[in-house]
Design a protein around this motif. Structure first.
Motif, PDB file in Angstrom:
ATOM      1  N   THR A 175      47.518 -61.362  35.153  1.00  0.00           N
ATOM      2  CA  THR A 175      47.384 -59.961  35.847  1.00  0.00           C
ATOM      3  C   THR A 175      47.328 -58.729  34.860  1.00  0.00           C
ATOM      4  N   VAL A 176      48.290 -58.828  33.897  1.00  0.00           N
ATOM      5  CA  VAL A 176      48.246 -57.662  33.189  1.00  0.00           C
ATOM      6  C   VAL A 176      47.403 -57.904  31.999  1.00  0.00           C
ATOM      7  N   VAL A 177      47.101 -59.018  31.582  1.00  0.00           N
ATOM      8  CA  VAL A 177      46.016 -59.076  30.442  1.00  0.00           C
ATOM      9  C   VAL A 177      44.484 -58.632  31.036  1.00  0.00           C
ATOM     10  N   ALA A 178      44.361 -59.125  32.153  1.00  0.00           N
ATOM     11  CA  ALA A 178      42.939 -58.602  32.841  1.00  0.00           C
ATOM     12  C   ALA A 178      42.942 -57.066  32.962  1.00  0.00           C
ATOM     13  N   GLU A 179      43.839 -56.224  32.652  1.00  0.00           N
ATOM     14  CA  GLU A 179      43.715 -54.869  32.792  1.00  0.00           C
ATOM     15  C   GLU A 179      43.506 -54.290  31.336  1.00  0.00           C
ATOM     16  N   LEU A 180      43.580 -55.164  30.548  1.00  0.00           N
ATOM     17  CA  LEU A 180      43.474 -54.634  29.008  1.00  0.00           C
ATOM     18  C   LEU A 180      42.108 -54.866  28.352  1.00  0.00           C
ATOM     19  N   ARG A 181      41.090 -55.530  29.480  1.00  0.00           N
ATOM     20  CA  ARG A 181      39.803 -55.741  28.509  1.00  0.00           C
ATOM     21  C   ARG A 181      39.167 -54.250  28.238  1.00  0.00           C
ATOM     22  N   GLY A 182      38.768 -54.446  26.973  1.00  0.00           N
ATOM     23  CA  GLY A 182      38.349 -53.195  26.195  1.00  0.00           C
ATOM     24  C   GLY A 182      39.215 -52.408  25.697  1.00  0.00           C
ATOM     25  N   VAL A 183      40.304 -52.779  25.614  1.00  0.00           N
ATOM     26  CA  VAL A 183      41.357 -52.128  24.960  1.00  0.00           C
ATOM     27  C   VAL A 183      41.459 -52.357  23.383  1.00  0.00           C
ATOM     28  N   GLY A 184      41.106 -51.647  22.591  1.00  0.00           N
ATOM     29  CA  GLY A 184      40.978 -52.178  20.857  1.00  0.00           C
ATOM     30  C   GLY A 184      42.292 -52.132  20.586  1.00  0.00           C
ATOM     31  N   ALA A 185      43.287 -52.992  20.982  1.00  0.00           N
ATOM     32  CA  ALA A 185      44.626 -53.120  20.321  1.00  0.00           C
ATOM     33  C   ALA A 185      44.872 -54.665  20.428  1.00  0.00           C
ATOM     34  N   PRO A 186      45.533 -55.230  19.284  1.00  0.00           N
ATOM     35  CA  PRO A 186      45.849 -56.410  19.423  1.00  0.00           C
ATOM     36  C   PRO A 186      46.897 -56.790  20.359  1.00  0.00           C
TER      37      PRO A 186
END
Length: 343
Positions: A175-186
């Motif tokens: 759930t959390v990672v799905a919100e991070l698509r497109g975020v340019g951070a490792p």
């Protein structure tokens, strides 16, 4: 001197031979009693409704389902909706298909997954008994399982994100990672899970979030937009120059350790660090999250209402390590906003 009563377990397994073996292993020491056995989905549901066990062991290949899902997954969803009970999935020793399905079962509400113990494997048998005794005391909650929306913003020049979870973690991390698509951070992840399922977990997380997910090598560069899952029995740390370091030392109770990851991110990312502690047993991650906060980074802990097991996030909250306490979707969106330069 009084002794604790035996742990009450329902065993769900369609193979009579496997079922008899599991029952024998569980009852070998007298600390666990099998109150019922089931070989299909209707039998599993009836056994849980009738006997109200402290834990259920669940096979995935069960007959008698009425949906398109695996029978075991269907049974898990129904049990968690009707009478939330700790469910331990016992999966066959395969690195591909069924181990991937075991991750689906964790997402459906199972609390943990172990390989099935082979006849004569005393160490695996003791691991199973010990895990049953520990998990049987975990309080479970009935909660909805929404699919996280996918953000579209893309950002650059962003921090290092570190996420930690244990029991109940695969679904929470998805759930959390799905919100991070497109975020340019490792994104660096510690998930406490049996060693045989680490690679399958990484593949499953990639398939369900559409994010690039990998198990890193030693001194690999942490690339923006990539999710790095800690290897089995090895600590994952952030090193100088945003390289990733792998080390089996020290031999802590949790290896990989959330505290080791989060503390290293605090040390090498400082104010650019973002950390979150999600559902899990114990207190791993609380001290590391506090280190991030003290370094000027941003910190989150999952709220008790949404956590499958409110151990790790509660420890972080009690220590004052969490700047914000919220549900999973909110944590993901807040981290994405911070990475995009917002508050």
């Amino acid at each position: 001197m009084s002794t604790a009563p035996p742990t009450r377990v329902v065993v769900v397994e369609d193979s009579p031979v496997q079922r008899a073996h599991i029952v024998a292993v569980l009852q070998a020491t007298g600390q666990i009693t099998v109150v019922a056995e089931a070989a299909d989905v209707p039998g599993a549901l009836e056994a849980v409704r009738t006997h109200r066990p402290q834990l259920v062991t669940m096979d995935l290949e069960l007959p008698g389902g009425i949906t398109s899902e695996l029978g075991g997954v269907e049974a898990i969803r129904t049990i968690m909706a009707e009478r939330p009970t700790p469910i331990l999935v016992l999966s066959v020793h395969t690195p591909s298909r069924e181990s991937g399905e075991a991750l689906v079962a964790l997402d459906a509400g199972a609390i943990d997954v172990l390989p099935k113990a082979s006849a004569g494997d005393g160490a695996a048998a003791e691991t199973l008994r010990r895990r049953v005794r520990v998990l049987s005391g975990v309080p479970m909650v009935r909660r909805p399982r929404a699919t996280a929306p996918v953000p579209t913003a893309r950002v650059t020049d962003l921090p290092v994100i570190a996420l930690a979870a244990s029991t109940g973690g695969p679904g929470a991390l998805r759930t959390v990672v799905a919100e991070l698509r497109g975020v340019g951070a490792p994104v660096l992840v510690v998930q406490h899970i049996h060693a045989e399922f680490v690679e399958s977990f990484a593949r499953w997380l990639q398939e369900t979030t559409l994010m690039p997910v990998t198990v890193p090598g030693h001194r690999e560069a942490a690339r923006p937009g990539v999710v790095y899952v800690a290897p089995a029995d090895t600590h994952l740390r952030l090193g100088p120059g945003r390289t990733l370091e792998l080390d089996p030392e020290p031999e802590l109770l949790s290896r990989p350790s959330a505290d080791e990851l989060l503390s290293s991110v605090a040390a090498h990312a400082g104010p650019a660090a973002v950390g979150a502690v999600l559902t899990g047993m114990g207190d791993d991650g609380a001290r590391g999250l506090l280190a991030i906060r003290q370094a000027g980074g941003r910190t989150f802990a999952q709220d008790g209402e949404s956590a499958t097991v409110d151990g790790m996030p509660r420890a972080a909250r009690d220590l004052g390590a969490a700047e914000r306490v919220m549900g999973l979707e909110q944590i993901g969106r807040s981290i994405a906003a911070i990475a995009a330069g917002g508050r």
